[in-house]
Motif scaffolding. Structure first.
Motif, PDB file in Angstrom:
ATOM      1  N   HIS A  77       0.855  -1.196   0.000  1.00  0.00           N
ATOM      2  CA  HIS A  77       0.000   0.000   0.000  1.00  0.00           C
ATOM      3  C   HIS A  77       0.887   1.241   0.000  1.00  0.00           C
ATOM      4  CE1 HIS A  77      -2.253   3.258   1.965  1.00  0.00           C
ATOM      5  NE2 HIS A  77      -3.265   2.775   1.259  1.00  0.00           N
TER       6      HIS A  77
ATOM      7  N   SER B   6      -1.335   7.739  -0.210  1.00  0.00           N
ATOM      8  CA  SER B   6      -1.578   8.856  -1.120  1.00  0.00           C
ATOM      9  C   SER B   6      -1.117  10.149  -0.445  1.00  0.00           C
ATOM     10  CB  SER B   6      -3.060   8.946  -1.457  1.00  0.00           C
ATOM     11  OG  SER B   6      -3.796   9.323  -0.311  1.00  0.00           O
ATOM     12  N   ALA B   7      -1.103  11.206  -1.230  1.00  0.00           N
ATOM     13  CA  ALA B   7      -0.715  12.509  -0.683  1.00  0.00           C
ATOM     14  C   ALA B   7      -1.698  12.943   0.400  1.00  0.00           C
ATOM     15  CB  ALA B   7      -0.654  13.545  -1.801  1.00  0.00           C
ATOM     16  N   LYS B   8      -2.979  12.623   0.204  1.00  0.00           N
ATOM     17  CA  LYS B   8      -3.989  12.971   1.203  1.00  0.00           C
ATOM     18  C   LYS B   8      -3.726  12.241   2.514  1.00  0.00           C
ATOM     19  CE  LYS B   8      -8.208  13.324  -0.221  1.00  0.00           C
ATOM     20  NZ  LYS B   8      -9.584  13.040  -0.651  1.00  0.00           N
ATOM     21  N   ASP B   9      -3.362  10.943   2.429  1.00  0.00           N
ATOM     22  CA  ASP B   9      -3.041  10.174   3.632  1.00  0.00           C
ATOM     23  C   ASP B   9      -1.820  10.748   4.344  1.00  0.00           C
ATOM     24  OD1 ASP B   9      -5.138   8.458   3.144  1.00  0.00           O
ATOM     25  OD2 ASP B   9      -3.887   6.948   2.162  1.00  0.00           O
TER      26      ASP B   9
ATOM     27  N   THR C  87      -9.066   8.615   7.460  1.00  0.00           N
ATOM     28  CA  THR C  87      -7.796   8.794   6.768  1.00  0.00           C
ATOM     29  C   THR C  87      -6.643   8.586   7.723  1.00  0.00           C
ATOM     30  OG1 THR C  87      -8.886  10.450   5.401  1.00  0.00           O
ATOM     31  CG2 THR C  87      -6.513  10.351   5.276  1.00  0.00           C
TER      32      THR C  87
END
Length: 142
Positions: free
Chosen positions: A8, A11-14, A136
């Motif tokens: 995994h 992502s940038a958001k995570d 998140t």
């Protein structure tokens, strides 16, 4: 490699969510430690602070010291929960940061510059803990 075998990649958001939660945790710990030191300072040596005889919210400086000390200890304890991304700690962090803002506003005449600094710290803490969705952050710590 199948999708089950690929690791995994956050992502940038995570990554932003994790970073903001850690920012909130560190800032809450710093605000708590500063509150503890301010409380000890007010309890041990009252002459460090300004005296304001006609202030509406007049407490003995030792009383203000105990209030800051207790809030500081609670803030440090909650910050450890934030490092584990516990939901109770996000809610508690927002609540304790709000209380820190209120207490520093009420004790503004006693130590004005430092109160303003801690009010700003607490505002950043509330922002960091409110802007991130819980799912998140929890996915990053699993």
């Amino acid at each position: 490699m199948t999708s089950a075998q690929t690791p995994h990649m956050p992502s940038a958001k995570d990554q932003w969510a994790t970073g903001l939660t850690m920012f909130g945790a560190v800032m809450l710990m710093l605000a708590g430690l500063l509150g503890i030191f301010r409380g000890i300072m007010a309890i041990a040596k009252d002459d460090v602070f300004l005296s304001t005889p006609d202030y509406v919210f007049h407490f003995d400086l030792t009383g203000w010291g105990w209030i800051h000390l207790v809030l500081g200890v609670i803030a440090v304890a909650i910050s450890f929960g934030l490092f584990r991304a516990a939901m109770w700690s996000r809610v508690g962090g927002i609540a304790i940061a709000g209380l820190i803002i209120i207490v520093n506003f009420l004790s503004l005449p006693y130590y004005p510059l430092w109160s303003i600094v801690l009010i700003a710290f607490s505002g950043f803490i509330i922002w960091a803990l409110c802007v991130v969705r819980p799912e998140t952050v929890s996915s990053m710590f699993d």
